[in-house]
Every structure is written in C-alpha cells, then in structure tokens.
Design an enzyme around this catalytic site. Sequence first.
Site, PDB file in Angstrom:
ATOM      1  N   ASP A 215       0.836  -1.199   0.000  1.00 58.15           N
ATOM      2  CA  ASP A 215       0.000   0.000   0.000  1.00 58.15           C
ATOM      3  C   ASP A 215       0.875   1.254   0.000  1.00 58.15           C
ATOM      4  OD1 ASP A 215      -1.005  -0.932   3.314  1.00 58.15           O
ATOM      5  OD2 ASP A 215       0.779   0.201   2.718  1.00 58.15           O
TER       6      ASP A 215
ATOM      7  N   ASP B  74       1.295   5.341   1.038  1.00 62.25           N
ATOM      8  CA  ASP B  74       0.879   6.493   1.825  1.00 62.25           C
ATOM      9  C   ASP B  74       1.515   7.724   1.210  1.00 62.25           C
ATOM     10  OD1 ASP B  74      -0.365   4.782   3.633  1.00 62.25           O
ATOM     11  OD2 ASP B  74       1.481   4.525   4.787  1.00 62.25           O
TER      12      ASP B  74
ATOM     13  N   ASP C 286       9.457   6.109  12.814  1.00 56.71           N
ATOM     14  CA  ASP C 286      10.174   5.172  13.672  1.00 56.71           C
ATOM     15  C   ASP C 286      11.595   4.849  13.188  1.00 56.71           C
ATOM     16  OD1 ASP C 286       8.988   3.763  11.585  1.00 56.71           O
ATOM     17  OD2 ASP C 286       7.904   2.355  12.854  1.00 56.71           O
TER      18      ASP C 286
HETATM   19  P1  ATP Z   1       4.021  -1.997   5.997  1.00 59.34           P
HETATM   20  O1  ATP Z   1       4.699  -2.270   4.722  1.00 59.34           O
HETATM   21  O2  ATP Z   1       3.963  -3.175   6.870  1.00 59.34           O
HETATM   22  O3  ATP Z   1       2.695  -1.286   5.844  1.00 59.34           O
HETATM   23  P2  ATP Z   1       4.896   0.567   6.918  1.00 59.34           P
HETATM   24  O4  ATP Z   1       6.273   1.076   7.228  1.00 59.34           O
HETATM   25  O5  ATP Z   1       4.197   1.192   5.756  1.00 59.34           O
HETATM   26  O6  ATP Z   1       4.997  -0.993   6.779  1.00 59.34           O
HETATM   27  P3  ATP Z   1       2.670   1.467   8.463  1.00 59.34           P
HETATM   28  O7  ATP Z   1       2.136   0.921   9.736  1.00 59.34           O
HETATM   29  O8  ATP Z   1       1.831   1.401   7.241  1.00 59.34           O
HETATM   30  O9  ATP Z   1       4.062   0.757   8.223  1.00 59.34           O
HETATM   31  O10 ATP Z   1       3.087   2.973   8.766  1.00 59.34           O
HETATM   32  C1  ATP Z   1       3.444   3.898   7.747  1.00 59.34           C
HETATM   33  C2  ATP Z   1       4.568   4.793   8.219  1.00 59.34           C
HETATM   34  O11 ATP Z   1       4.175   5.562   9.347  1.00 59.34           O
HETATM   35  C3  ATP Z   1       5.831   4.045   8.677  1.00 59.34           C
HETATM   36  O12 ATP Z   1       6.666   3.733   7.596  1.00 59.34           O
HETATM   37  C4  ATP Z   1       6.446   5.053   9.635  1.00 59.34           C
HETATM   38  O13 ATP Z   1       7.152   6.058   8.944  1.00 59.34           O
HETATM   39  C5  ATP Z   1       5.239   5.684  10.273  1.00 59.34           C
HETATM   40  N1  ATP Z   1       4.834   4.990  11.531  1.00 59.34           N
HETATM   41  C6  ATP Z   1       3.885   4.043  11.661  1.00 59.34           C
HETATM   42  N2  ATP Z   1       3.756   3.661  12.933  1.00 59.34           N
HETATM   43  C7  ATP Z   1       4.645   4.379  13.638  1.00 59.34           C
HETATM   44  C8  ATP Z   1       4.992   4.457  15.019  1.00 59.34           C
HETATM   45  N3  ATP Z   1       4.392   3.685  15.913  1.00 59.34           N
HETATM   46  N4  ATP Z   1       5.950   5.340  15.367  1.00 59.34           N
HETATM   47  C9  ATP Z   1       6.559   6.141  14.456  1.00 59.34           C
HETATM   48  N5  ATP Z   1       6.275   6.103  13.163  1.00 59.34           N
HETATM   49  C10 ATP Z   1       5.341   5.250  12.737  1.00 59.34           C
HETATM   50 MG    MG Z   2       2.147   0.847   5.148  1.00 60.33          MG
END
Ligand code: ATP
Ligand code: MG
Length: 430
Positions: free
Chosen positions: A83, A85, A183
């Site tokens: 996905d 963002d 993060d």
């Molecule tokens: P995935 O591929 O599993 O979706 P992702 O990195 O996109 O991994 P998401 O949970 O979709 O993870 O979150 C999107 C973004 O938001 C992360 O890449 C990070 O930059 C930020 N983020 C999400 N959760 C946190 C958190 N608990 N603390 C700090 N930043 C966060």
């Molecule tokens: Mg994501």
Amino acid sequence: MIKKFINKLLGKSDSAADGKPAKGKKTNYGKREDIGVATHGIDNDLVDDRARDVVHVLKRAGFQAYIVGGAVRDLLVGLRPKDFDVATNATPEQVKHLFRRAFIIGRRFRIVHVVYGRGREHEVIEVTTFRANLDNAAAEQVKGNEKTSKSELAGMKHAVDSTGRVLRDNVWGTQQEDAVRRDFTINAMYYDPETQIVVDYHGGFKDAKNRVIRMIGDAAARYREDPVRIIRAVRFAAKLAPLGFKLDSKTAAPLLASQKLLADVPQSRLFDEMLKLLQTGHAQSSIDTLKALGMAKGIYPLLDVVVERADQTLVRVALEDTDRRVGEGKPVVASFLLACVLWADVRDGWAARLRQRQHSHPALQDAIDDVFNARIGDVSGRGKLAADMREIWMMQPRFEKRVGNTPFGMVDQPRFRASFDFMRLRAGCR
Ligand code: ATP
Ligand code: MG
C-alpha cells in the site's frame, strides 16, 4: 537521587521515563539529502498509478506531496509495496477539497482517505499532513484530563492525558519535523515520483543499502514514547530478514527490557500488531525473530500461545499455509489461523465436559465460549471473529464423524489434512 524519590512519591517519573524528551536534550532533526534516480535506482513501474495521481493533484495545487514511509522502503529494496501512503503540507480539509472521493477519518490522528475505484477493487491512498513533534512543555499547555470535555478536546490540536498518552496529535509541521517523528530511518524517506527524488533526513538510504534497521533518535526513549514500536521492530526484522536486513545493535539492545511497557497498550492495538506479524507473509520468520531476540513470551498473551504451539502440526501447517497464501496474493482471515491455534483448547475443554456427561453439542458450545473468552480479549471486530471461529469449530465434529475419525485424533491422522482444508473452507479461504 532525592529529586527522583520525591518525583516517585508524587507519581512523576524522570522525564525520559515518560517517553518525553529529556530536558536539555535537543532533537536531532537531521539534514536534508536529495537522492537522484541514478543513485537510488527505484523502478517507477512499481509505483501505483493512484499514488502517483494523488501526488500529482496535490503538487498541481501548489502543495508539497511525496510517497512516504514503508512504500519508499519497499521500492528501494525492489519490493512492490502493498500500500501507498502520501505525506503533504496540505491540511486534511485542503486535501479533501482536491479529490472527488476523499474522507477525513480519525480524530486523535486526522488523515484523509482518497478512494479510487469501487466495490472489491477499490483502492485507498492514505494522505497524512506533515506533523510536528511537540515537546513536553508545549504538550503540557494543552494537557487534557478527565475533566476535559469532548468538545474542548476537539478544539485542541495536541493533548496528552495525565499518563502522557497522546489524546490528540494534529499539530502540523514541516517535512523535516515530520521525518523525525517516524520510527526507523528506512521508514522515514519521501519519494517524489515526478522528479524521482528521494528525500532523506536520517541516513535511511544508506541504512537500506547496508541492510540495517535503525531507530531514529534514542531507541529506548522511542520505545517508551510508543511501545508498539517494539513489535514493529520485530515485524520489520522478520519481514526484511530474507533480504539480509538486521536490527542495528543500539535499536535491538533495549527491546527485551522495554517489553514490559506493552502492558499499557490497549489490547486491540496489540491484537492488530500480532496479526501483522502473523498475516503479512512472514509468520515463520516472525516467530524465529521473536525467539532469537528472547521475546518468545511477554508481548501479548495470545501471541505467546502461537509461539508456544508453532511446532504443533496443526499450527505449523496453518502458519505455513498463511505465508504461502499471502505470497500468492490470496486473502487470509484471522479466524482461520486462530481457530487452528486454539483448537487444542477447545478439544480439551470439550472432552472434559463430555467426561462430566454433558451432551456433545452444548459441551462443545460451552467449551468454545470458555476458550474464546479466556484467550481473545477486547479486540476490534470481536463479534464477527467469535462467530467465524465458532462456525469453524462447530463444524469439526460433523466432519470427523463423516470421515469416521476418532473425535480427537485429528492432528495426528493422515486425514488431518482434509480436516484442515475443511476448517479453511469454513473460514471462507478458498
Ligand atoms: P508496511 O509495509 O507493513 O505497511 P509501513 O512502514 O508502511 O509498513 P505502516 O504501519 O503502514 O508501516 O506505517 C506507515 C509509516 O508511518 C511508517 O513507515 C512510519 O514512517 C510511520 N509509523 C507508523 N507507525 C509508527 C509508530 N508507531 N511510530 C513512528 N512512526 C510510525
Ligand atoms: Mg504501510
């Protein structure tokens, strides 16, 4: 020392123990680095057209807009992101006005869902406004408490309760401020699909190249600030292990000691994070990672059970099957995996009730109630999950009768596979 003691008596903790930045400790916002396509080599074909469109529309209206976070990380290592963002300096209202089907969601953390397509094929691009990291002092000014009414709270951009939990997190900021709140360094990059430039403030590009998962800032403080990051560290370590990624030693070191902080995280959030560990195509790797980090126990009770039973035939096959299905792009449902994980409890509870001469059907019903209530907490979608798991479990005796199996030997029998497939069928995973 005395100050510490008095603070303890007053229920205050050291500033760092709240997860708030320690006084006098400056946030390192990093330095902007622009990385061109000749260096990063992102394949633009892996970028979703709808994400590209969202960026295009926002930029045309004069805003900054970038693909952000996990999608940039995945693109950099050559994976197709599941996905996308988008991060922008436009406010949620400004974003909403630019798209025909856009919805502002969330109160604590307001974001916009831009929707493309309809029905099963629809796709959502999540658009977040750059946010600033409020320090302790600024947060105090708008501190919420039990007496703060909902409408008062709604007028606040940022609010924390007496325990430091963030109630509202809607203070807009610059891209640089937005980056430092994220993060891991590999999750904090921004990609403009039009100029093909990656914007990096924290050395994420170098870390991605060197296969390092590194927390931005002081890892222990960031785990205190939001303990869910502990589980996220495990998740990314597990997901990216096949590509050779490892947790940086300073990021890994405080994990075990920080685990107890998860006790304060709402159950439903832990449950969702558990499912992300188990249902995003790397369940086996997640379990191996948990064991390697000495965290096989203590993250979340139901996850303890999964790890403990990961080698039992039914659970092992269910986990393998889940990984395989995700790898093939097929849907997976939590009810099926959890029905397999908890079947042993239902079976034992049912047997105990039969020994007490309860009738078979109500005995099974009661055993299911017991197991569900004991093992599944207050999670979102609890009603539907309960109904689906019950349906799977209630069909088991019928099936076993049909194949002439002994009631409880399922797992050890060659017929087990058929029973397993049947469970899966009942769960709607075809
Ligand atoms: P995935 O591929 O599993 O979706 P992702 O990195 O996109 O991994 P998401 O949970 O979709 O993870 O979150 C999107 C973004 O938001 C992360 O890449 C990070 O930059 C930020 N983020 C999400 N959760 C946190 C958190 N608990 N603390 C700090 N930043 C966060
Ligand atoms: Mg994501």
